[in-house]
Design an enzyme around this catalytic site. Structure first.
Site, PDB file in Angstrom:
ATOM      1  N   TYR A 160      -7.033   9.215  -4.677  1.00 27.71           N
ATOM      2  CA  TYR A 160      -7.351   7.870  -5.154  1.00 27.71           C
ATOM      3  C   TYR A 160      -7.001   7.713  -6.630  1.00 27.71           C
ATOM      4  O   TYR A 160      -6.367   6.735  -7.042  1.00 27.71           O
ATOM      5  CB  TYR A 160      -8.832   7.572  -4.938  1.00 27.71           C
ATOM      6  CG  TYR A 160      -9.295   6.293  -5.583  1.00 27.71           C
ATOM      7  CD1 TYR A 160      -8.894   5.058  -5.085  1.00 27.71           C
ATOM      8  CD2 TYR A 160     -10.127   6.318  -6.699  1.00 27.71           C
ATOM      9  CE1 TYR A 160      -9.308   3.878  -5.683  1.00 27.71           C
ATOM     10  CE2 TYR A 160     -10.555   5.143  -7.301  1.00 27.71           C
ATOM     11  CZ  TYR A 160     -10.134   3.928  -6.784  1.00 27.71           C
ATOM     12  OH  TYR A 160     -10.544   2.760  -7.385  1.00 27.71           O
ATOM     13  N   ASN A 206      -6.261  -6.990  -5.353  1.00 26.75           N
ATOM     14  CA  ASN A 206      -7.541  -6.286  -5.275  1.00 26.75           C
ATOM     15  C   ASN A 206      -7.607  -5.301  -4.115  1.00 26.75           C
ATOM     16  O   ASN A 206      -8.400  -4.365  -4.161  1.00 26.75           O
ATOM     17  CB  ASN A 206      -8.671  -7.324  -5.143  1.00 26.75           C
ATOM     18  CG  ASN A 206     -10.009  -6.686  -4.841  1.00 26.75           C
ATOM     19  OD1 ASN A 206     -10.612  -6.044  -5.685  1.00 26.75           O
ATOM     20  ND2 ASN A 206     -10.482  -6.846  -3.600  1.00 26.75           N
ATOM     21  N   ASP A 226      -1.889  -8.577   5.172  1.00 26.55           N
ATOM     22  CA  ASP A 226      -1.932  -7.116   5.153  1.00 26.55           C
ATOM     23  C   ASP A 226      -0.867  -6.663   4.174  1.00 26.55           C
ATOM     24  O   ASP A 226       0.318  -6.963   4.355  1.00 26.55           O
ATOM     25  CB  ASP A 226      -1.649  -6.576   6.554  1.00 26.55           C
ATOM     26  CG  ASP A 226      -1.711  -5.058   6.645  1.00 26.55           C
ATOM     27  OD1 ASP A 226      -1.600  -4.383   5.604  1.00 26.55           O
ATOM     28  OD2 ASP A 226      -1.848  -4.540   7.769  1.00 26.55           O
ATOM     29  N   SER A 266      -7.396  -2.061 -11.065  1.00 30.18           N
ATOM     30  CA  SER A 266      -7.180  -0.618 -11.137  1.00 30.18           C
ATOM     31  C   SER A 266      -8.535   0.069 -11.087  1.00 30.18           C
ATOM     32  O   SER A 266      -9.375  -0.254 -10.246  1.00 30.18           O
ATOM     33  CB  SER A 266      -6.403  -0.279 -12.415  1.00 30.18           C
ATOM     34  OG  SER A 266      -6.213   1.107 -12.544  1.00 30.18           O
ATOM     35  N   LYS A 320      -4.165   5.150  -8.694  1.00 26.23           N
ATOM     36  CA  LYS A 320      -4.472   4.226  -9.789  1.00 26.23           C
ATOM     37  C   LYS A 320      -3.666   4.566 -11.040  1.00 26.23           C
ATOM     38  O   LYS A 320      -3.279   3.664 -11.796  1.00 26.23           O
ATOM     39  CB  LYS A 320      -5.970   4.234 -10.082  1.00 26.23           C
ATOM     40  CG  LYS A 320      -6.812   3.660  -8.940  1.00 26.23           C
ATOM     41  CD  LYS A 320      -6.373   2.248  -8.571  1.00 26.23           C
ATOM     42  CE  LYS A 320      -7.265   1.619  -7.521  1.00 26.23           C
ATOM     43  NZ  LYS A 320      -6.824   0.245  -7.146  1.00 26.23           N
TER      44      LYS A 320
END
Length: 275
Positions: free
Chosen positions: A146, A81, A54, A132, A150
């Site tokens: 979100y 990822n 985690d 990304s 990134k």
């Protein structure tokens, strides 16, 4: 010598496909995820080990890295990822949900890297690839949280790449466009929509229609896995790899238009009022 790769967020979608692809192409693979019982797609692969990790739990990161060394003796490639998105307008999104997204998508990557880099450095080098998004090239409405995670990840990765080059560690960024995975299903569950502000309804209808059109060009997890493999193993120190599945026109506009022209282009894609 057979190389060893560790990937986070590999219970499904791109993560699972990438773990499988690397294993099929000669790597020892450590496929990590928060819930290992969700790894049915990776069962029965001889050179692949499923381990709990985690990205918000430092102890689990250290345990997974130690399990990697105990089983395979070394770590050559780390693929960060793990991540998720949230949809909805900023005005109605709880600040706690925003912090959670940064905790996974940004601080989670840093948390893993801070513990993996010493291993790579002691070995004399290695490779790190951070997944990304093309959303780090351009902004998108109703995806601000979100997208901002990134953009933060990109700035961090580019900056750290220069540091890690001094340790013979190559750092790469992979920027995919649309992908046909459960990622969007989770993002939809976290959708705050109009945030109980009905004034956004017409705009969101336009935005949702535009997003649906973009999704038509999305790639399969297997195609993305092959592209990640190509980027990670090309033997260069290239930093960015853009794979603009379905959003080629947005990437082209951002790269080729000046700022005023680009902004007009994007406003036309996502009109504030009904068409």
């Amino acid at each position: 010598m057979q190389k060893t790769m560790l990937i986070t967020g590999s219970s499904s979608g791109v993560g699972a496909a990438t773990a499988k692809y690397f294993a099929e192409h000669g790597f020892n693979v450590v496929a990590t995820m928060r819930n290992p019982e969700a790894a049915q797609a990776l069962e029965g692969i001889a050179n692949l080990m499923v381990v709990r990790l985690d990205v918000e739990d430092t102890a689990s990161i250290e345990s997974a890295l130690q399990a990697t060394l105990d089983r395979f003796g070394r770590l050559d490639l780390l693929i960060n990822n793990a991540g998720y998105g949230q949809y909805g307008v900023m005005e109605g999104m709880p600040i706690e949900k925003i912090r959670e997204n940064f905790d996974v998508n940004v601080f989670g990557v840093i948390n893993v890297m801070q513990r993996a880099v010493p291993i790579l450095r002691r070995q004399g080098g290695g490779t790190i690839l951070n997944v990304s998004s093309c959303g780090a090239i351009f902004g998108l409405p109703a995806s601000a949280v979100y997208i901002s995670t990134k953009w933060a990840l990109e700035g961090f990765t580019e900056s750290i790449a220069y540091e890690l080059a001094s340790q013979n560690i190559v750092t790469k960024i992979f920027e995919p466009g649309g992908i046909l995975t459960p990622f969007h299903e989770r993002s939809a569950r976290d959708n705050t929509g109009n945030g109980h502000v009905p004034g956004y309804d017409a705009f969101l209808e336009n935005t949702n229609n535009a997003m649906a059109n973009l999704a038509e060009g999305a790639a399969s997890p297997e195609r993305v896995a092959a592209d990640i493999y190509a980027a990670a193993t090309d033997g260069t120190d290239r930093l960015r790899y853009c794979a603009p599945y379905g959003v080629e026109h947005l990437v082209k506009a951002r790269r080729e238009l000046d700022d005023p022209a680009y902004e007009r282009f994007m406003r036309a894609q996502f009109p504030a009022a009904a068409r």
